[in-house]
Design an enzyme around this catalytic site. Structure first.
Site, PDB file in Angstrom:
ATOM      1  CG  MET A  59       4.358   0.517  -1.017  1.00 51.30           C
ATOM      2  SD  MET A  59       5.714   1.281  -0.122  1.00 51.30           S
ATOM      3  CE  MET A  59       7.091   0.822  -1.161  1.00 51.30           C
ATOM      4  CG  ASP A  99      11.703  -4.811  -5.765  1.00 55.54           C
ATOM      5  OD1 ASP A  99      12.410  -3.784  -5.739  1.00 55.54           O
ATOM      6  OD2 ASP A  99      10.460  -4.793  -5.651  1.00 55.54           O
ATOM      7  CG  ASP A 136       7.816  -0.565  -5.737  1.00 58.19           C
ATOM      8  OD1 ASP A 136       7.654  -1.803  -5.785  1.00 58.19           O
ATOM      9  OD2 ASP A 136       8.904  -0.005  -5.963  1.00 58.19           O
ATOM     10  CB  SER A 167      11.978   0.983  -8.164  1.00 56.42           C
ATOM     11  OG  SER A 167      11.034   1.365  -7.200  1.00 56.42           O
ATOM     12  CG  HIS A 190       9.360  -2.454  -9.991  1.00 55.94           C
ATOM     13  ND1 HIS A 190       9.073  -3.799 -10.051  1.00 55.94           N
ATOM     14  CD2 HIS A 190       9.235  -2.108  -8.681  1.00 55.94           C
ATOM     15  CE1 HIS A 190       8.790  -4.252  -8.827  1.00 55.94           C
ATOM     16  NE2 HIS A 190       8.879  -3.238  -7.976  1.00 55.94           N
ATOM     17  CG  MET A 234       4.739  -4.398  -1.792  1.00 56.81           C
ATOM     18  SD  MET A 234       6.128  -3.255  -1.682  1.00 56.81           S
ATOM     19  CE  MET A 234       5.885  -2.337  -3.195  1.00 56.81           C
ATOM     20  CG  MET A 252       9.962  -8.549  -1.878  1.00 60.31           C
ATOM     21  SD  MET A 252       9.919  -7.075  -2.919  1.00 60.31           S
ATOM     22  CE  MET A 252      10.763  -5.864  -1.911  1.00 60.31           C
TER      23      MET A 252
END
Ligand code: DX5
Ligand code: ZN
Length: 215
Positions: free
Chosen positions: A36, A171, A34, A7, A32, A68, A137
């Protein structure tokens, strides 16, 4: 085969290229990323430019982009253009999830669906035919470096019992020590942030995380 997906959130932003190269050289399979939006989760990370930069630096490495976001549908094209290979959205978006998954596949990418720890696995059932991967998650999304919630992994077991044969990622708070717990329930992709980027020896962390799957 257990895939290891570092990540990028846990990488050192000031030395991003060398930090990412370090974990890839250590044996990681894909990245990965992320994203947000400070609305779906109480944190803000970065946008498609991060994917574009990683694509420039690592042209052959698969990018698994975890959105997300409350309005992922407005940004799908931008992430495709930036170089995403897979885009994962959240089940908690409700009625918006299905059309977004369909759109991701129409654009030629792998589509993923993610569930927060409190969302039951049954809610995934109608979406599975449109998905190439499920992202479970194991922490409340929003921040790296949290402790894994092991109960969430039972969803992987349920999906495998139903015959789901695709990718199941875990995750949040995954470490070499708790990886066996995830793998034994049917997880075949481990997202690892802190436990990989902050490890003294990333190659050893990856070997240990994978070890649980050896016969
Ligand atoms: C949490 C993110 C995770 C997280 C994983 O919202 O989706 O990908 O960064 O990082 P660690 O392994 O540090 O929990
Ligand atoms: Zn993630």
């Amino acid at each position: 085969m257990i895939e290891i997906a570092p990540s990028v959130l846990a990488a050192d932003l000031l030395h991003l290229e060398q930090d990412v190269r370090r974990v890839l050289d250590a044996g990681a399979d894909l990245l990965h990323v992320d994203i947000m939006d400070a609305h779906f989760v109480p944190n803000l990370s970065y946008g498609p430019d991060m994917c574009a930069a990683l694509r420039r630096g690592f042209p052959d490495v698969q990018q698994d982009v975890h959105l997300m976001m409350t309005n992922p549908e407005d940004y799908l094209e931008a992430f495709v253009k930036a170089g995403a290979d897979a885009i994962t959205i959240h089940e908690e978006l409700g009625h918006k999830a299905l059309p977004a998954l369909r759109r991701i596949r129409e654009m030629g990418l792998m589509a993923g669906i993610s569930v927060k720890p409190g969302t039951p696995a049954q809610r995934l059932t109608p979406l599975l035919p449109l998905c190439d991967l499920v992202l479970i998650m194991t922490v409340e999304p929003g921040f790296g470096g949290q402790q894994m919630k092991g109960e969430a992994l039972d969803k992987a077991k349920m999906l495998r019992a139903q015959g789901y044969a695709g990718i199941i990622s875990a995750d949040g708070g995954i470490t070499p020590d708790n990886a066996p717990q995830a793998i034994s329930r049917g997880v075949n992709r481990l997202v690892m942030g802190t436990a990989l980027f902050k490890a003294d020896d990333a190659a050893q962390a990856i070997r240990r995380a994978r070890a649980a799957a050896q016969p």
